[in-house]
Design an enzyme around this catalytic site. Structure first.
Site, PDB file in Angstrom:
ATOM      1  N   LEU A  15       0.849  -1.191  -0.022  1.00 48.24           N
ATOM      2  CA  LEU A  15      -0.232   0.003   0.117  1.00 48.24           C
ATOM      3  C   LEU A  15       0.874   1.271  -0.047  1.00 48.24           C
ATOM      4  O   LEU A  15       0.289   2.354  -0.125  1.00 48.24           O
ATOM      5  CB  LEU A  15      -0.884   0.016   1.123  1.00 48.24           C
ATOM      6  CG  LEU A  15      -1.764  -0.860   1.140  1.00 48.24           C
ATOM      7  CD1 LEU A  15      -2.998  -0.853   2.504  1.00 48.24           C
ATOM      8  CD2 LEU A  15      -2.963  -1.000   0.146  1.00 48.24           C
ATOM      9  N   GLY A  18       6.174   2.652   2.935  1.00 48.06           N
ATOM     10  CA  GLY A  18       7.423   3.209   3.102  1.00 48.06           C
ATOM     11  C   GLY A  18       7.318   4.737   2.681  1.00 48.06           C
ATOM     12  O   GLY A  18       7.911   5.679   3.300  1.00 48.06           O
ATOM     13  N   ASP A 148       0.194 -10.999  10.572  1.00 45.09           N
ATOM     14  CA  ASP A 148       1.195 -11.684  10.297  1.00 45.09           C
ATOM     15  C   ASP A 148       1.945 -12.297  11.699  1.00 45.09           C
ATOM     16  O   ASP A 148       2.015 -11.455  12.672  1.00 45.09           O
ATOM     17  CB  ASP A 148       2.596 -11.077   9.472  1.00 45.09           C
ATOM     18  CG  ASP A 148       2.118 -10.411   8.256  1.00 45.09           C
ATOM     19  OD1 ASP A 148       1.153 -10.905   7.770  1.00 45.09           O
ATOM     20  OD2 ASP A 148       2.651  -9.679   7.808  1.00 45.09           O
ATOM     21  N   ILE A 149       2.276 -13.324  11.522  1.00 43.81           N
ATOM     22  CA  ILE A 149       2.976 -14.190  12.755  1.00 43.81           C
ATOM     23  C   ILE A 149       4.112 -13.358  13.095  1.00 43.81           C
ATOM     24  O   ILE A 149       4.611 -12.808  14.241  1.00 43.81           O
ATOM     25  CB  ILE A 149       3.329 -15.643  12.661  1.00 43.81           C
ATOM     26  CG1 ILE A 149       1.772 -16.321  12.690  1.00 43.81           C
ATOM     27  CG2 ILE A 149       4.088 -16.238  13.803  1.00 43.81           C
ATOM     28  CD1 ILE A 149       1.860 -17.773  12.173  1.00 43.81           C
ATOM     29  N   LYS A 188     -15.679   0.278   0.003  1.00 46.88           N
ATOM     30  CA  LYS A 188     -15.934  -0.461   1.187  1.00 46.88           C
ATOM     31  C   LYS A 188     -15.373  -0.395   2.584  1.00 46.88           C
ATOM     32  O   LYS A 188     -13.825  -0.439   2.371  1.00 46.88           O
ATOM     33  CB  LYS A 188     -15.995  -2.220   0.862  1.00 46.88           C
ATOM     34  CG  LYS A 188     -16.888  -2.770  -0.059  1.00 46.88           C
ATOM     35  CD  LYS A 188     -18.498  -2.534   0.462  1.00 46.88           C
ATOM     36  CE  LYS A 188     -19.593  -2.793  -0.478  1.00 46.88           C
ATOM     37  NZ  LYS A 188     -20.884  -2.763  -0.020  1.00 46.88           N
ATOM     38  N   THR A 189     -15.787  -0.455   3.689  1.00 47.33           N
ATOM     39  CA  THR A 189     -14.868  -0.274   4.777  1.00 47.33           C
ATOM     40  C   THR A 189     -14.662  -1.329   5.884  1.00 47.33           C
ATOM     41  O   THR A 189     -13.936  -1.294   6.649  1.00 47.33           O
ATOM     42  CB  THR A 189     -15.696   0.969   5.899  1.00 47.33           C
ATOM     43  OG1 THR A 189     -16.821   0.492   6.264  1.00 47.33           O
ATOM     44  CG2 THR A 189     -16.049   2.174   5.008  1.00 47.33           C
ATOM     45  N   THR A 192     -11.089  -2.429   6.587  1.00 44.77           N
ATOM     46  CA  THR A 192     -10.332  -1.573   7.418  1.00 44.77           C
ATOM     47  C   THR A 192     -10.935  -1.832   8.882  1.00 44.77           C
ATOM     48  O   THR A 192     -10.072  -1.951   9.770  1.00 44.77           O
ATOM     49  CB  THR A 192     -10.722  -0.136   7.036  1.00 44.77           C
ATOM     50  OG1 THR A 192     -10.125   0.315   5.871  1.00 44.77           O
ATOM     51  CG2 THR A 192     -10.282   0.984   8.086  1.00 44.77           C
ATOM     52  N   GLN A 193     -12.320  -2.225   8.937  1.00 44.17           N
ATOM     53  CA  GLN A 193     -12.590  -2.416  10.323  1.00 44.17           C
ATOM     54  C   GLN A 193     -12.064  -3.821  10.828  1.00 44.17           C
ATOM     55  O   GLN A 193     -11.484  -3.703  11.855  1.00 44.17           O
ATOM     56  CB  GLN A 193     -14.033  -2.547  10.099  1.00 44.17           C
ATOM     57  CG  GLN A 193     -15.093  -1.499   9.879  1.00 44.17           C
ATOM     58  CD  GLN A 193     -16.625  -1.699   9.681  1.00 44.17           C
ATOM     59  OE1 GLN A 193     -17.063  -2.639  10.361  1.00 44.17           O
ATOM     60  NE2 GLN A 193     -17.226  -1.365   8.796  1.00 44.17           N
ATOM     61  N   CYS A 382      28.777   0.034 -10.806  1.00 46.13           N
ATOM     62  CA  CYS A 382      29.113  -0.958 -10.176  1.00 46.13           C
ATOM     63  C   CYS A 382      29.533  -2.167 -11.058  1.00 46.13           C
ATOM     64  O   CYS A 382      30.247  -1.970 -11.866  1.00 46.13           O
ATOM     65  CB  CYS A 382      28.192  -1.295  -8.964  1.00 46.13           C
ATOM     66  SG  CYS A 382      29.138  -2.139  -7.551  1.00 46.13           S
ATOM     67  N   HIS A 508      28.021   3.578  -5.717  1.00 44.90           N
ATOM     68  CA  HIS A 508      26.542   3.702  -6.223  1.00 44.90           C
ATOM     69  C   HIS A 508      25.951   5.118  -5.931  1.00 44.90           C
ATOM     70  O   HIS A 508      25.577   5.509  -4.930  1.00 44.90           O
ATOM     71  CB  HIS A 508      25.841   2.907  -5.422  1.00 44.90           C
ATOM     72  CG  HIS A 508      25.789   1.302  -5.749  1.00 44.90           C
ATOM     73  ND1 HIS A 508      25.026   0.714  -6.718  1.00 44.90           N
ATOM     74  CD2 HIS A 508      26.825   0.380  -5.214  1.00 44.90           C
ATOM     75  CE1 HIS A 508      25.453  -0.616  -6.671  1.00 44.90           C
ATOM     76  NE2 HIS A 508      26.569  -0.694  -5.974  1.00 44.90           N
ATOM     77  N   GLU A 510      23.396   6.358  -7.113  1.00 43.17           N
ATOM     78  CA  GLU A 510      21.885   6.434  -7.138  1.00 43.17           C
ATOM     79  C   GLU A 510      21.548   6.562  -5.385  1.00 43.17           C
ATOM     80  O   GLU A 510      20.350   7.282  -5.313  1.00 43.17           O
ATOM     81  CB  GLU A 510      21.354   5.377  -7.692  1.00 43.17           C
ATOM     82  CG  GLU A 510      21.412   4.070  -6.969  1.00 43.17           C
ATOM     83  CD  GLU A 510      22.582   3.169  -7.220  1.00 43.17           C
ATOM     84  OE1 GLU A 510      23.608   3.845  -7.955  1.00 43.17           O
ATOM     85  OE2 GLU A 510      22.745   2.088  -7.288  1.00 43.17           O
TER      86      GLU A 510
HETATM   87  N1  GLN Z   1      29.341  -8.470  -8.547  1.00 42.94           N
HETATM   88  C1  GLN Z   1      30.213  -7.413  -8.466  1.00 42.94           C
HETATM   89  C2  GLN Z   1      31.031  -7.144  -7.470  1.00 42.94           C
HETATM   90  O1  GLN Z   1      30.766  -7.946  -6.314  1.00 42.94           O
HETATM   91  C3  GLN Z   1      29.303  -6.027  -8.660  1.00 42.94           C
HETATM   92  C4  GLN Z   1      28.539  -5.628  -7.409  1.00 42.94           C
HETATM   93  C5  GLN Z   1      27.504  -4.519  -7.487  1.00 42.94           C
HETATM   94  O2  GLN Z   1      27.215  -4.347  -8.732  1.00 42.94           O
HETATM   95  N2  GLN Z   1      26.826  -4.117  -6.801  1.00 42.94           N
HETATM   96  O3  GLN Z   1      31.902  -6.670  -7.457  1.00 42.94           O
END
Ligand code: GLN
Length: 534
Positions: A15, A18, A148-149, A188-189, A192-193, A382, A508, A510
């Site tokens: 849903l 996060g 969930d357990i 439908k509620t 949620t209830q 990477c 990385h 990103e």
């Molecule tokens: N498999 C590669 C390594 O371990 C690249 C890892 C990755 O792309 N995060 O170096």
């Protein structure tokens, strides 16, 4: 004193708990409050580091090198909180630490039990984050769905914690689904209830309900939910679908969620600023001046979450260029079958993300070859750097069988290989090169034009490294090494001289990109791709 917001989810998974947690964090930050966020994951793995992306989605890496749940990525993208290993608590981690204590004799004389020992450890882990740096609010998201357990000990721990903290110091927010039934033309509620009923069985009375729904909830429906679930009508908040996740904080604000949270936690507002987010993120996403087409060539492309941070960082890079990014997800094994032309001839930029194992590798190498010879902007991350090195070795340096020792231990040209220190390691969990590391940047390179800094810090998660034995051969053939980790002389970045924009990095980027502050490499990659498209 730090106050707490506990977030649970009901009815079904996915849903967007996060994103809801991150958005509440953003909303409260915009009120001048200092927040941090914790994700509690009920699985028994110590961390998600050894899990397959099909099981878990992306593994998000924090500055201190913890391998964590991808929700921490949402938290860092939406808020200013800097997260660490302490911000992701798993059942495995909790048991690991309780069992170690037991072996040390810290519970001598006692039977060690879920209540109180496991729940105490969970409470301790949550409070540990709150001790830090004068935080106003810690948001604690409990993974899984009520019922969930596995998540029961976490729910019991937050029940106890709220009780101990007393009124006005902690609140429970429950994210639930109010489905629209087409044949009846009604929302439908009941689910949620039931979900709130399940929570109350274990002693948790939610203070606020976030109701995911595709239809707007009428006052009558809200009243009904309020009555059956024992909350105020104002505390039944509708969470409608929005076109971009970055709009969720704005939607919550419209629903006055910020005012409600502040009131329930006896907090006063110190500021008020979501304008920048609205103007520089949401409005730009909704009103792009152009479209740019990027191919992400990986092996988990059917999975929404496997490259989450990469997709988000591409969106951020596009925002910075007033563009909309159209992401074409290309399966590297398909490239092996059909050739790169079939999938990449209409593309403005190509990105190969990180990965492990040999499946699909040759397809990635073909995609990179296609980008290199056709002068299509390329960003390798990477494994995307390692495969770019292999491609260059084979096709530009004449090292025909070049490979990484990850894929062929006996290759004649191990252009990517393990450092001696990694060869000794037997354990798989938490033993890669992980977390933030400084890197020097050479001036006069595409990388420097992006960062405009001579030293940067980026997060790592890999075992294999560029093999320095081949550096000179590569250099002669036109590869540039704009970024090196000096203490160990490790190549962190490669570029190509005779190419408009070809940058591949061992780390990385990103993980450090934000919607209102795109990572420089993603921003410049998109800029180069736009240039390529016109
Ligand atoms: N498999 C590669 C390594 O371990 C690249 C890892 C990755 O792309 N995060 O170096």
């Amino acid at each position: 004193m730090t106050k707490y917001i506990f977030i649970t989810g009901g009815v079904v998974s996915s849903l967007g708990k996060g994103i809801a947690s991150a958005s509440i964090g953003k909303l409260l930050e915009s009120k001048g409050l200092k927040v941090s966020l914790i994700k509690c994951d009920p699985y028994i793995n110590v961390d998600p580091g050894t899990m397959n992306p099909y099981q878990h989605g992306e593994v998000y890496v924090t500055e201190d090198g913890a391998e964590t749940d991808l929700d921490l990525g949402h938290y860092e993208r939406f808020t200013a909180a800097v997260l660490s290993k302490d911000n992701n608590v798993t059942t495995g981690k909790i048991y690991d630490s309780v069992i170690r204590k037991e072996r040390r004799g810290e519970y001598l004389g006692n039977t060690v039990q879920v209540i109180p020992h496991i729940t105490d450890e969970i409470k301790y882990s949550i409070k540990k984050v709150a001790e830090d740096a004068n935080l106003d609010i810690v948001i604690v998201e409990i993974g899984g769905t009520v019922g969930d357990i596995e998540s029961l000990p976490f729910l019991e721990a937050i029940r106890q914690l709220k009780q101990e903290l007393g009124r006005g110091n902690a609140i429970d927010i429950h994210l639930t689904l109010v489905p629209y039934i087409k044949s009846a033309d009604e929302v439908k509620t009941k689910p949620t209830q039931h979900s709130v009923g399940k929570l109350r069985e274990i002693g948790i009375q939610p203070d606020i309900l976030l109701c995911r729904s595709e239809k707007s909830l009428s006052l009558d429906v809200r009243k009904k939910i309020a009555l059956f679930c024992n909350v105020e009508v104002e505390a039944v908040i509708q969470a409608l679908d929005v076109s971009t996740i970055y709009e969720v904080p704005l939607m919550f604000k419209k629903e006055l969620l910020d005012e409600l949270v502040l009131r329930l936690l006896n907090l006063s507002c110190r500021a008020h600023d979501l304008k920048h987010w609205e103007r520089d993120v949401v409005r730009r996403i909704k009103n792009p001046e152009r479209t740019v087409k990027i191919a992400v060539v990986g092996k988990y492309i059917t999975l929404q979450d496997a490259y989450k941070s990469i997709y988000e960082a591409l969106i951020h890079g596009a925002i910075a260029n007033n563009a909309k990014v159209e992401i074409k997800k290309v399966d590297s094994e398909e490239i092996m079958r059909q050739g790169p032309h079939t999938y990449l001839s209409d593309i403005d930029g190509i990105l190969v993300p990180g990965g492990f194992g040999s499946r699909g590798i040759e397809g990635k190498i073909q995609a990179i070859h296609f980008a290199r010879v056709n002068k299509i902007p390329y960003l390798g991350i990477c494994l995307g750097m390692q495969t770019a090195v292999i491609e260059f070795a084979r096709n530009a340096c004449g090292l025909k069988e070049a490979n990484s020792t990850e894929f062929n231990q006996k290759t004649r040209y191990p252009v990517i290989s393990l450092l001696r220190e990694q060869k000794k390691i037997k354990d798989k969990g938490g033993t890669m090169r992980l977390g933030a590391c400084k890197c020097f940047i050479k001036k006069g390179t595409s990388t420097y034009s992006a960062y405009k800094k001579i030293q940067v810090s980026e997060r790592h998660r890999h075992r294999y490294e560029f093999n320095n034995k081949f550096r000179n051969i590569f250099k002669k053939k036109g590869m540039v090494f704009p970024g090196v980790f000096r203490p160990k002389n490790l190549v962190e970045i490669i570029e190509l001289k005779s190419h408009p924009w070809f940058v591949a990095v061992q780390f990385h980027p990103e993980f450090k990109s934000k919607p209102d502050n795109a990572h420089p490499l993603f921003r410049e990659f998109i800029r180069a791709a736009i240039k390529n498209s016109v």
